[in-house]
Design a protein around this motif. Structure first.
Motif, PDB file in Angstrom:
ATOM      1  N   THR A   2      -0.562  -4.695 -12.412  1.00 55.94           N
ATOM      2  CA  THR A   2      -0.384  -6.142 -12.578  1.00 55.94           C
ATOM      3  C   THR A   2       0.807  -6.590 -11.735  1.00 55.94           C
ATOM      4  OG1 THR A   2      -1.153  -5.919 -14.845  1.00 55.94           O
ATOM      5  CG2 THR A   2       0.038  -7.937 -14.319  1.00 55.94           C
ATOM      6  N   LEU A   4       3.823  -8.875 -11.165  1.00 57.89           N
ATOM      7  CA  LEU A   4       4.699  -9.743 -11.959  1.00 57.89           C
ATOM      8  C   LEU A   4       5.729 -10.351 -11.022  1.00 57.89           C
ATOM      9  CD1 LEU A   4       5.747 -10.447 -14.967  1.00 57.89           C
ATOM     10  CD2 LEU A   4       7.429  -8.699 -14.485  1.00 57.89           C
ATOM     11  N   TYR A  27       3.458  -2.379 -13.867  1.00 53.03           N
ATOM     12  CA  TYR A  27       3.637  -3.688 -13.218  1.00 53.03           C
ATOM     13  C   TYR A  27       4.257  -3.463 -11.849  1.00 53.03           C
ATOM     14  CZ  TYR A  27       2.890  -5.859 -17.771  1.00 53.03           C
ATOM     15  OH  TYR A  27       2.354  -6.261 -18.972  1.00 53.03           O
ATOM     16  N   ASP A 145      -0.076 -12.126 -10.964  1.00 51.83           N
ATOM     17  CA  ASP A 145      -0.833 -12.223 -12.225  1.00 51.83           C
ATOM     18  C   ASP A 145       0.019 -12.849 -13.318  1.00 51.83           C
ATOM     19  OD1 ASP A 145      -3.102 -10.649 -11.187  1.00 51.83           O
ATOM     20  OD2 ASP A 145      -1.607  -9.039 -11.111  1.00 51.83           O
ATOM     21  N   VAL A 146       1.314 -12.527 -13.295  1.00 49.71           N
ATOM     22  CA  VAL A 146       2.232 -13.065 -14.303  1.00 49.71           C
ATOM     23  C   VAL A 146       3.429 -13.673 -13.573  1.00 49.71           C
ATOM     24  CG1 VAL A 146       3.710 -12.503 -16.286  1.00 49.71           C
ATOM     25  CG2 VAL A 146       1.552 -11.277 -15.970  1.00 49.71           C
ATOM     26  N   GLY A 278      -0.046 -15.968 -18.970  1.00 49.92           N
ATOM     27  CA  GLY A 278       0.507 -15.423 -17.720  1.00 49.92           C
ATOM     28  C   GLY A 278       1.755 -16.115 -17.223  1.00 49.92           C
ATOM     29  N   MET A 279       2.404 -16.921 -18.066  1.00 48.97           N
ATOM     30  CA  MET A 279       3.602 -17.620 -17.586  1.00 48.97           C
ATOM     31  C   MET A 279       4.597 -17.837 -18.718  1.00 48.97           C
ATOM     32  SD  MET A 279       3.778 -21.203 -15.531  1.00 48.97           S
ATOM     33  CE  MET A 279       2.495 -20.727 -14.422  1.00 48.97           C
ATOM     34  N   THR A 280       5.886 -17.608 -18.431  1.00 49.37           N
ATOM     35  CA  THR A 280       6.911 -17.908 -19.430  1.00 49.37           C
ATOM     36  C   THR A 280       8.266 -18.110 -18.754  1.00 49.37           C
ATOM     37  OG1 THR A 280       7.779 -17.298 -21.615  1.00 49.37           O
ATOM     38  CG2 THR A 280       7.603 -15.525 -20.008  1.00 49.37           C
ATOM     39  N   LEU A 311       5.898  -6.894 -22.678  1.00 50.55           N
ATOM     40  CA  LEU A 311       4.902  -6.746 -21.598  1.00 50.55           C
ATOM     41  C   LEU A 311       4.465  -5.295 -21.479  1.00 50.55           C
ATOM     42  CD1 LEU A 311       6.506  -9.003 -18.811  1.00 50.55           C
ATOM     43  CD2 LEU A 311       4.355  -9.449 -20.031  1.00 50.55           C
ATOM     44  N   PRO A 316       0.158  -8.532 -20.474  1.00 44.63           N
ATOM     45  CA  PRO A 316       0.569  -9.930 -20.332  1.00 44.63           C
ATOM     46  C   PRO A 316       0.464 -10.733 -21.640  1.00 44.63           C
ATOM     47  CG  PRO A 316      -0.718  -9.264 -18.440  1.00 44.63           C
ATOM     48  CD  PRO A 316      -0.750  -8.101 -19.389  1.00 44.63           C
ATOM     49  N   ILE A 319       3.570 -11.882 -23.908  1.00 51.37           N
ATOM     50  CA  ILE A 319       4.398 -13.085 -23.706  1.00 51.37           C
ATOM     51  C   ILE A 319       4.568 -13.852 -25.021  1.00 51.37           C
ATOM     52  CG2 ILE A 319       4.321 -15.404 -22.656  1.00 51.37           C
ATOM     53  CD1 ILE A 319       3.386 -14.118 -20.072  1.00 51.37           C
TER      54      ILE A 319
END
Ligand SMILES: Cc1cc2nc3c(=O)[nH]c(=O)nc-3n(C[C@H](O)[C@H](O)[C@H](O)COP(=O)(O)OP(=O)(O)OC[C@H]3O[C@@H](n4cnc5c(N)ncnc54)[C@H](O)[C@@H]3O)c2cc1C
Length: 364
Positions: A2, A4, A27, A145-146, A278-280, A311, A316, A319
């Motif tokens: 993934t 990140l 990741y 991806d993240v 996928g977002m923070t 994670l 993901p 989160i």
């Protein structure tokens, strides 16, 4: 694997990257920072790392021993002075003090040195997201991806999650620096001592902290409109402290050239957002608060390490677990920080600081 993308190589972003790499989590971590290198701009003053937050994060990063090797436990000495120069409280830190100080630049170096080579891409400024691509300000793209916004107070990632914007607290800090203070001005070195001093009085304060390598960092704090002109002019600044004793304002007179005006801003207390897959956000991007909590960098690093653990354990989807942990604790700290700045830079100062510090030292 993934991908990140972490936007921002501050304490939050670097801790996140380091803990993920240390866990060998699946990741591919890339950290983007608009700075052109770790020493691109002065990193500012000293940070105390608290047990249970900053130190927990450093332990998870495998860097607690390295931190203690360079940290200054004596930096916890505290002096509270009247505007006349009279000493109100002088506390000398004992071996039981739990929050040693480290210069911000040294902390950044500690974290950077622990990352796999090439993890941080300097000189890359995040601009926006287009589909699954990050678009950088030079127009180049990066698929991720993240995406984690660790990009501080004026985060470009935050608007993708929340409409909140930092608001001015009513207090402006003017930051300055004294180099070679021990040889050049031993009187000022003695005034500040091994830790920090502050002299709050009638909506203002003079604050100074011992940094490493013979540097003292000072802040002249004033409750004034954010657009007050010429505060970076030494004489104008001194004019606002004309009723202070010369032995205190000599800190400003003896400072190096280059005063930096920093209006203190904060996000609304209890800032949060609905989950977005996928977002923070971590650190100041999530919960910018006034420095009167003494917790901003500590929470930023705890966020980074908590998100890394979540994670690594849940992928993901972790989160959400991270956000549920982070929202309540940052709300509590932000409430304390808002009260702290209101009480410390107040018309009746130093009344609150005197009460607060006496109580803290009694409880310690
Ligand atoms: C005067 C003052 C004193 C303080 N004292 C303390 C203290 O004693 N203890 C404490 O715990 N905290 C303290 N703080 C708070 C602390 O500095 C912050 O909370 C902490 O730095 C937040 O870390 P961060 O990683 O979230 O953000 P930052 O440290 O702000 O890092 C953000 C990074 O993102 C990068 N960036 C920004 N935008 C972009 C973009 N678009 N693209 C790419 N990169 C970007 C920046 O270059 C920066 O490197 C203090 C703050 C101030 C102002």
């Amino acid at each position: 694997m993934t991908t990140l993308a972490v936007i921002g190589a501050g304490p939050a972003g670097l801790t996140l990257a380091r803990v993920l790499q240390r866990l060998d989590a699946p990741y591919d971590v890339v950290v983007l920072d608009r700075d052109h290198g770790p020493d691109d701009r002065p990193q500012g003053g000293t940070l105390d790392m608290h047990a249970g937050s900053g130190q927990t994060a450093l332990e998870r990063a495998g860097l607690l021993d390295a931190f203690h090797a360079v940290a200054r436990p004596e930096g916890q000495d505290v002096r509270l002075l009247a505007h006349t120069g009279e000493t109100l409280i002088s506390h000398v830190a004992g071996p039981e003090e739990v929050a040693p100080e480290i210069d911000r630049g040294d902390l950044r170096a500690l974290l950077l040195d622990a990352l796999r080579p090439g993890t941080v891409r300097w000189g890359t400024k995040f601009d926006r997201i287009d589909g699954t691509d990050l678009v950088l300000d030079d127009g180049s793209r990066l698929a991720a991806d993240v995406v984690v916004g660790a990009d501080g107070a004026w985060s470009r990632v935050r608007p993708l999650l929340s409409p909140a914007r930092p608001e001015y607290s009513g207090v402006v800090f003017v930051e300055f620096r004294l180099t070679d203070v021990d040889t050049r001005r031993p009187d000022l070195a003695a005034l500040v001592g091994r830790g920090s001093m502050s002299a709050p009085y009638a909506n203002r304060s003079l604050i100074a902290q011992r940094n490493a390598r013979g540097v003292v960092r000072g802040y002249a704090a004033l409750r004034r409109p954010a657009d007050t002109p010429d505060l970076d002019d030494r004489d104008v600044l001194l004019g606002y402290f004309a009723d202070y004793a010369d032995e205190l304002t000599d800190l400003v007179r003896a400072a190096d050239e280059g005063f930096v005006v920093r209006p203190i801003t904060a996000l609304p207390v209890g800032h949060r957002w609905e989950p977005v897959p996928g977002m923070t956000l971590v650190g100041d991007a999530a919960h910018l608060m006034s420095p009167f909590s003494g917790m901003g960098a500590n929470l930023a690093m705890l966020d980074g390490s908590d998100l890394a653990l979540a994670l690594a354990e849940h992928g993901p989807a972790g989160i959400t677990a991270y956000e549920e942990l982070m929202f309540p604790r940052s709300e509590a700290a932000a409430r304390g920080a808002a009260a702290g700045i209101a009480d410390a830079i107040a018309p009746d100062a130093p009344a609150h600081s005197l009460r607060h510090l006496s109580q803290m030292l009694q409880e310690a």
